[in-house]
Structure formats: structure tokens, C-alpha cells
Scaffold this motif. Structure first.
Motif, PDB file in Angstrom:
ATOM      1  N   VAL A 139       6.808  -8.427   4.459  1.00 18.45           N
ATOM      2  CA  VAL A 139       6.912  -7.188   3.963  1.00 18.45           C
ATOM      3  C   VAL A 139       7.090  -7.310   2.191  1.00 18.45           C
ATOM      4  CG1 VAL A 139       7.756  -4.742   3.823  1.00 18.45           C
ATOM      5  CG2 VAL A 139       7.769  -6.338   5.878  1.00 18.45           C
ATOM      6  N   SER A 140       6.094  -6.852   1.610  1.00 18.88           N
ATOM      7  CA  SER A 140       6.039  -7.032   0.097  1.00 18.88           C
ATOM      8  C   SER A 140       7.169  -6.090  -0.427  1.00 18.88           C
ATOM      9  CB  SER A 140       4.755  -6.648  -0.362  1.00 18.88           C
ATOM     10  OG  SER A 140       4.617  -5.233  -0.436  1.00 18.88           O
ATOM     11  N   SER A 141       7.740  -6.663  -1.405  1.00 23.72           N
ATOM     12  CA  SER A 141       8.909  -5.995  -2.237  1.00 23.72           C
ATOM     13  C   SER A 141       8.494  -5.683  -3.560  1.00 23.72           C
ATOM     14  CB  SER A 141      10.199  -7.045  -2.217  1.00 23.72           C
ATOM     15  OG  SER A 141      10.000  -8.104  -2.892  1.00 23.72           O
ATOM     16  N   GLN A 142       9.604  -5.177  -4.574  1.00 25.68           N
ATOM     17  CA  GLN A 142       9.514  -5.420  -5.877  1.00 25.68           C
ATOM     18  C   GLN A 142       9.347  -7.017  -6.316  1.00 25.68           C
ATOM     19  OE1 GLN A 142      12.787  -3.829  -8.147  1.00 25.68           O
ATOM     20  NE2 GLN A 142      12.457  -1.848  -7.441  1.00 25.68           N
ATOM     21  N   GLY A 143       8.602  -6.893  -7.362  1.00 27.26           N
ATOM     22  CA  GLY A 143       8.393  -8.264  -7.763  1.00 27.26           C
ATOM     23  C   GLY A 143       6.901  -8.828  -7.759  1.00 27.26           C
ATOM     24  N   GLU A 144       6.269  -9.294  -8.557  1.00 27.04           N
ATOM     25  CA  GLU A 144       5.073  -9.807  -8.625  1.00 27.04           C
ATOM     26  C   GLU A 144       4.820 -11.104  -7.463  1.00 27.04           C
ATOM     27  OE1 GLU A 144       0.986  -9.218 -10.166  1.00 27.04           O
ATOM     28  OE2 GLU A 144       2.705  -8.095 -10.192  1.00 27.04           O
ATOM     29  N   GLY A 145       4.348 -10.469  -6.364  1.00 24.61           N
ATOM     30  CA  GLY A 145       4.077 -11.767  -5.281  1.00 24.61           C
ATOM     31  C   GLY A 145       5.273 -11.828  -4.616  1.00 24.61           C
ATOM     32  N   ALA A 146       6.171 -11.038  -4.697  1.00 18.01           N
ATOM     33  CA  ALA A 146       7.605 -11.278  -3.872  1.00 18.01           C
ATOM     34  C   ALA A 146       7.318 -10.590  -2.352  1.00 18.01           C
ATOM     35  CB  ALA A 146       8.650 -10.819  -4.488  1.00 18.01           C
ATOM     36  N   ALA A 147       8.060 -11.308  -1.392  1.00 20.10           N
ATOM     37  CA  ALA A 147       7.761 -10.707   0.016  1.00 20.10           C
ATOM     38  C   ALA A 147       8.803 -11.025   0.927  1.00 20.10           C
ATOM     39  CB  ALA A 147       6.505 -10.932   0.575  1.00 20.10           C
ATOM     40  N   VAL A 148       9.331 -10.332   1.932  1.00 18.84           N
ATOM     41  CA  VAL A 148      10.367 -10.817   2.851  1.00 18.84           C
ATOM     42  C   VAL A 148       9.493 -11.133   4.150  1.00 18.84           C
ATOM     43  CG1 VAL A 148      12.339 -10.121   4.079  1.00 18.84           C
ATOM     44  CG2 VAL A 148      12.038  -9.365   1.584  1.00 18.84           C
ATOM     45  N   LEU A 149      10.077 -12.552   4.648  1.00 22.00           N
ATOM     46  CA  LEU A 149       9.685 -12.593   5.965  1.00 22.00           C
ATOM     47  C   LEU A 149      10.328 -12.217   7.017  1.00 22.00           C
ATOM     48  CD1 LEU A 149       7.806 -14.596   7.807  1.00 22.00           C
ATOM     49  CD2 LEU A 149       9.649 -16.651   7.551  1.00 22.00           C
ATOM     50  N   LEU A 150       9.854 -11.563   8.180  1.00 21.15           N
ATOM     51  CA  LEU A 150      10.710 -11.251   9.210  1.00 21.15           C
ATOM     52  C   LEU A 150      10.861 -12.518  10.281  1.00 21.15           C
ATOM     53  CD1 LEU A 150       9.610  -7.673   9.787  1.00 21.15           C
ATOM     54  CD2 LEU A 150      11.191  -8.417   8.059  1.00 21.15           C
ATOM     55  N   ARG A 151      12.015 -12.861  10.281  1.00 22.47           N
ATOM     56  CA  ARG A 151      12.183 -14.087  11.171  1.00 22.47           C
ATOM     57  C   ARG A 151      12.452 -13.862  12.656  1.00 22.47           C
ATOM     58  NH1 ARG A 151      11.789 -19.364   9.951  1.00 22.47           N
ATOM     59  NH2 ARG A 151      12.947 -19.678  11.905  1.00 22.47           N
TER      60      ARG A 151
END
Length: 266
Positions: A139-151
Motif C-alpha cells: 500500500v503506497s504511503s507518503q513519500g516518493e516511491g514509498a509503500a508498506v508490504l502487508l506480510r
């Protein structure tokens, strides 16, 4: 099982409409989201949007590390083409910061057709394929090209459907999966929730087939283990960065860091 009963009671409180009838055909579970696999006149496929407290853009619009921690305890909801809903509590995440992060698909700020979702507005799904077979969901977040992986997820509702989907995605018949085995890994949770490349670039705040609702029991500081990410050993110092987060003592987590948990206990 007091905690499990509590979670199910919370889930029931979040839902405001009757459950949909069960349909066992695996091929219908794998229908492309948005398709109409049934006669339009059938009352069993008249799907009404539930009035649940869906997480909105302001939740996703936060720095990557902050979002990765904030996801813990929230609930992912997936509506299948037959109307059934799958619910899972997020118990493990990893942050990928983009730019300088050598383990990120967007390292160096490079944008490609594959990773375009990482540069889209917060709350956009980035789904990619590994080994030419499995899928992982970010899921993308704030920050250029930043994202969180759901594990990993703790499955709450629709476990039979999750088993059907896991079984359908595996090449050979195997033993019945236990509850803790359904979503304890990034590719497993994608299989169990019927997530594939078709979900790439979807908006969690707008999509009718997948969204998130807030959990009712947010974890405290001592409930969260902060440790290193999995499977990125060739990324130098970034392999040692504390960018993985999981709920301490939760048996649905994919990989437990016993050393870190002992240090927390001490």
C-alpha cells in the motif's frame, strides 16, 4: 479462546448487514473482480455496499514507517464476486522507503511500469509477482516511491473461502490448512484473499472489492515488535534496518524474532 471470541464480537459489531449465501465453486471465487458471474435477476447476487467505518485517505497519508505501524490491528476486507466477504486483521508489515532504500523496488527514485503504484496517492495498492507465480500486496504511503508490504493477517471471517482459494492456487492437493497457516506470509495472504495483478493500482478508499476498516483494539507500544525485514540479505546496511513490525505473541505472524522479543521482555 477468549481473545478470538473478542475479535469476532468486534467484527460482528462492525458489520451491519446479513451475511451472503455460501457458494462453493472455486472457479467462481477466481472470477475477475467486477465481473458478473450470475444471472442479474438472482436475488443472491444483489450486493449492497456495507455502511462500515472504512479507512479514508487521511489514514493512508502518513510517512511510510508510521503507516506500517498504524496498519497493525486494522482489518482488511475483500468482497468476492459471489458476495462473500473475507476479513483479516493485519498483524505484520514491512516499510519500503523508496529512494535511498536499497531493498525497495523504487530505489534511486526510478519509476517503471511495474512500480508505478508506489508513486501514486497514499492508499493505492501495489501488487507485484515473484518467481513468476506468487503475488505480494503493498500500500503506497507518503513519500516518493514509498509503500508498506502487508506480510501477515489473522483471518477473522470467510476462512472456508480462504481455504478454497489457497487450494485452488496450489499445484497439487494437500492437507487441510490450519487457521494460522492461511495468511501467515505475503504470498499466502494474497492467495487466501484472491489478490492478483488485477488489483495493482486500485484505490483502497474507492474500490468495491477491497478496503480496510479500523480495528477495535489498537496495539500498545509494548505489543509491537520492531525488527529487520525478511529476504533482503543482499542490500547491505538496509538488511539491518528495523523496518518490519509485528504484533508480539500473535501466532499468525510469519517469522518471529525471538532475540528481539527476549530483549523487550528484559
Amino acid at each position: 479462546m477468549p481473545r478470538k471470541r473478542k475479535l469476532l464480537a468486534q467484527l460482528s459489531a462492525l458489520q451491519n448487514s446479513a451475511s451472503f449465501p455460501q457458494i462453493d465453486a472455486v472457479e467462481q471465487l477466481n472470477t475477475t473482480p467486477g465481473a458478473d458471474p450470475s444471472p442479474k435477476s438472482s436475488k443472491y447476487f444483489v450486493i449492497e455496499k456495507k455502511d462500515s467505518p472504512q479507512l479514508q485517505e487521511d489514514f493512508f497519508n502518513q510517512p511510510c514507517v508510521s503507516l506500517a505501524r498504524a496498519f497493525l490491528g486494522q482489518i482488511l476486507v475483500r468482497k468476492l464476486p459471489d458476495g462473500r466477504e473475507l476479513w483479516g486483521r493485519i498483524v505484520e508489515t514491512e516499510a519500503y522507503l523508496g529512494g535511498e532504500d536499497e531493498a525497495s523496488h523504487s530505489k534511486g527514485g526510478k519509476q517503471t511500469q511495474r512500480n508505478a503504484a508506489m508513486f501514486m496517492k497514499p492508499g493505492t495498492l501495489y501488487v507485484y509477482q515473484i518467481y513468476g507465480i506468487y503475488f505480494c500486496m503493498n500500500v503506497s504511503s507518503q513519500g516518493e516511491g514509498a509503500a508498506v508490504l502487508l506480510r501477515s493477517l489473522e483471518p477473522l471471517q470467510g476462512l472456508d473461502a480462504m481455504r478454497e482459494l489457497r487450494r485452488a492456487s496450489r499445484k497439487a492437493p494437500s492437507r487441510l490448512l490450519k487457521d494460522w497457516q492461511l495468511c501467515n506470509g505475503p504470498s499466502k495472504l494474497c492467495q487466501a484473499f484472491g489478490i492478483d495483478k488485477a488489483f495493482d493500482q486500485r484505490d483502497l478508499t474507492q474500490d468495491a472489492a477491497i478496503w480496510m476498516v479500523p480495528g477495535q483494539d489498537p496495539p500498545g507500544e509494548q505489543d509491537v515488535v520492531t525488527t529487520t525485514r525478511i529476504g533482503i540479505g543482499n542490500t547491505g546496511e538496509w538488511a539491518q534496518k528495523p523496518l518490519r513490525f509485528y504484533l508480539r505473541g500473535n501466532r499468525f505472524v510469519s517469522v518471529v524474532d525471538k532475540k528481539m522479543e527476549r530483549e523487550m521482555a528484559a
